[in-house]
Motif scaffolding. Sequence first.
Motif, PDB file in Angstrom:
ATOM      1  N   GLN A  55      17.211 -48.055  32.707  1.00  0.00           N
ATOM      2  CA  GLN A  55      16.038 -47.952  31.843  1.00  0.00           C
ATOM      3  C   GLN A  55      16.396 -48.239  30.384  1.00  0.00           C
ATOM      4  O   GLN A  55      15.597 -48.826  29.659  1.00  0.00           O
ATOM      5  CB  GLN A  55      15.411 -46.561  31.966  1.00  0.00           C
ATOM      6  CG  GLN A  55      14.768 -46.313  33.311  1.00  0.00           C
ATOM      7  CD  GLN A  55      14.328 -44.872  33.500  1.00  0.00           C
ATOM      8  OE1 GLN A  55      14.941 -43.944  32.958  1.00  0.00           O
ATOM      9  NE2 GLN A  55      13.274 -44.671  34.269  1.00  0.00           N
ATOM     10  N   ARG A  57      18.438 -50.375  29.209  1.00  0.00           N
ATOM     11  CA  ARG A  57      18.519 -51.820  28.966  1.00  0.00           C
ATOM     12  C   ARG A  57      17.136 -52.445  28.791  1.00  0.00           C
ATOM     13  O   ARG A  57      17.004 -53.527  28.243  1.00  0.00           O
ATOM     14  CB  ARG A  57      19.263 -52.516  30.100  1.00  0.00           C
ATOM     15  CG  ARG A  57      20.749 -52.249  30.082  1.00  0.00           C
ATOM     16  CD  ARG A  57      21.537 -53.269  30.892  1.00  0.00           C
ATOM     17  NE  ARG A  57      21.100 -53.401  32.263  1.00  0.00           N
ATOM     18  CZ  ARG A  57      21.433 -52.580  33.259  1.00  0.00           C
ATOM     19  NH1 ARG A  57      22.199 -51.545  33.032  1.00  0.00           N
ATOM     20  NH2 ARG A  57      21.011 -52.806  34.487  1.00  0.00           N
ATOM     21  N   TYR A  58      16.114 -51.784  29.284  1.00  0.00           N
ATOM     22  CA  TYR A  58      14.756 -52.320  29.235  1.00  0.00           C
ATOM     23  C   TYR A  58      13.815 -51.379  28.486  1.00  0.00           C
ATOM     24  O   TYR A  58      12.627 -51.295  28.790  1.00  0.00           O
ATOM     25  CB  TYR A  58      14.246 -52.581  30.657  1.00  0.00           C
ATOM     26  CG  TYR A  58      15.107 -53.584  31.378  1.00  0.00           C
ATOM     27  CD1 TYR A  58      14.944 -54.941  31.155  1.00  0.00           C
ATOM     28  CD2 TYR A  58      16.127 -53.164  32.222  1.00  0.00           C
ATOM     29  CE1 TYR A  58      15.767 -55.869  31.776  1.00  0.00           C
ATOM     30  CE2 TYR A  58      16.958 -54.085  32.845  1.00  0.00           C
ATOM     31  CZ  TYR A  58      16.766 -55.430  32.614  1.00  0.00           C
ATOM     32  OH  TYR A  58      17.585 -56.352  33.231  1.00  0.00           O
ATOM     33  N   LYS A  61      10.304 -52.349  27.367  1.00  0.00           N
ATOM     34  CA  LYS A  61       9.260 -52.442  28.389  1.00  0.00           C
ATOM     35  C   LYS A  61       9.006 -51.109  29.097  1.00  0.00           C
ATOM     36  O   LYS A  61       7.898 -50.868  29.574  1.00  0.00           O
ATOM     37  CB  LYS A  61       9.628 -53.498  29.436  1.00  0.00           C
ATOM     38  CG  LYS A  61       9.638 -54.903  28.886  1.00  0.00           C
ATOM     39  CD  LYS A  61       9.917 -55.910  29.974  1.00  0.00           C
ATOM     40  CE  LYS A  61       9.921 -57.314  29.394  1.00  0.00           C
ATOM     41  NZ  LYS A  61      10.128 -58.331  30.406  1.00  0.00           N
ATOM     42  N   SER A  73       9.285 -48.483  36.309  1.00  0.00           N
ATOM     43  CA  SER A  73      10.706 -48.703  36.628  1.00  0.00           C
ATOM     44  C   SER A  73      10.865 -49.480  37.923  1.00  0.00           C
ATOM     45  O   SER A  73      11.698 -50.384  38.019  1.00  0.00           O
ATOM     46  CB  SER A  73      11.463 -47.372  36.708  1.00  0.00           C
ATOM     47  OG  SER A  73      11.554 -46.782  35.429  1.00  0.00           O
ATOM     48  N   MET A  76      10.184 -53.100  37.180  1.00  0.00           N
ATOM     49  CA  MET A  76      11.289 -53.759  36.493  1.00  0.00           C
ATOM     50  C   MET A  76      12.468 -53.968  37.438  1.00  0.00           C
ATOM     51  O   MET A  76      13.112 -55.020  37.410  1.00  0.00           O
ATOM     52  CB  MET A  76      11.714 -52.937  35.266  1.00  0.00           C
ATOM     53  CG  MET A  76      12.789 -53.595  34.426  1.00  0.00           C
ATOM     54  SD  MET A  76      12.363 -55.234  33.782  1.00  0.00           S
ATOM     55  CE  MET A  76      10.974 -54.851  32.741  1.00  0.00           C
ATOM     56  N   VAL A  80      13.959 -57.743  38.117  1.00  0.00           N
ATOM     57  CA  VAL A  80      15.318 -58.197  37.812  1.00  0.00           C
ATOM     58  C   VAL A  80      16.137 -58.502  39.058  1.00  0.00           C
ATOM     59  O   VAL A  80      17.193 -59.129  38.949  1.00  0.00           O
ATOM     60  CB  VAL A  80      16.076 -57.204  36.898  1.00  0.00           C
ATOM     61  CG1 VAL A  80      15.343 -57.000  35.597  1.00  0.00           C
ATOM     62  CG2 VAL A  80      16.368 -55.884  37.592  1.00  0.00           C
TER      63      VAL A  80
END
Length: 86
Positions: A55, A57-58, A61, A73, A76, A80
């Motif tokens: 989380q 790293r993003y 968003k 989550s 995402m 990815v």
Amino acid sequence: LQSGEGSVPELKLKSGPKEAVNALQSILMTLGDLDIDEPTGYFGPKTEKAVEAFQGRYVSKLGKPDGIVGPKSWGMLCEVTKPVVD
């Protein structure tokens, strides 16, 4: 796994269906966030820390890391890890 409201379970420390936790752990292992030999199906402190790392790293968003895998989550994680097709 499908992302979106109601289509995937919310996972957090010491909760969630074993199959969903296994899938989550497999993804986190593939991404290098979770260092375990194989999925356990148990959402413990190691899995929570791995989720928080993902989380983080993003954060733009997903917002502040909370260690809970909800719809954003899951979305995402799916984004990815989806295969890239040329």
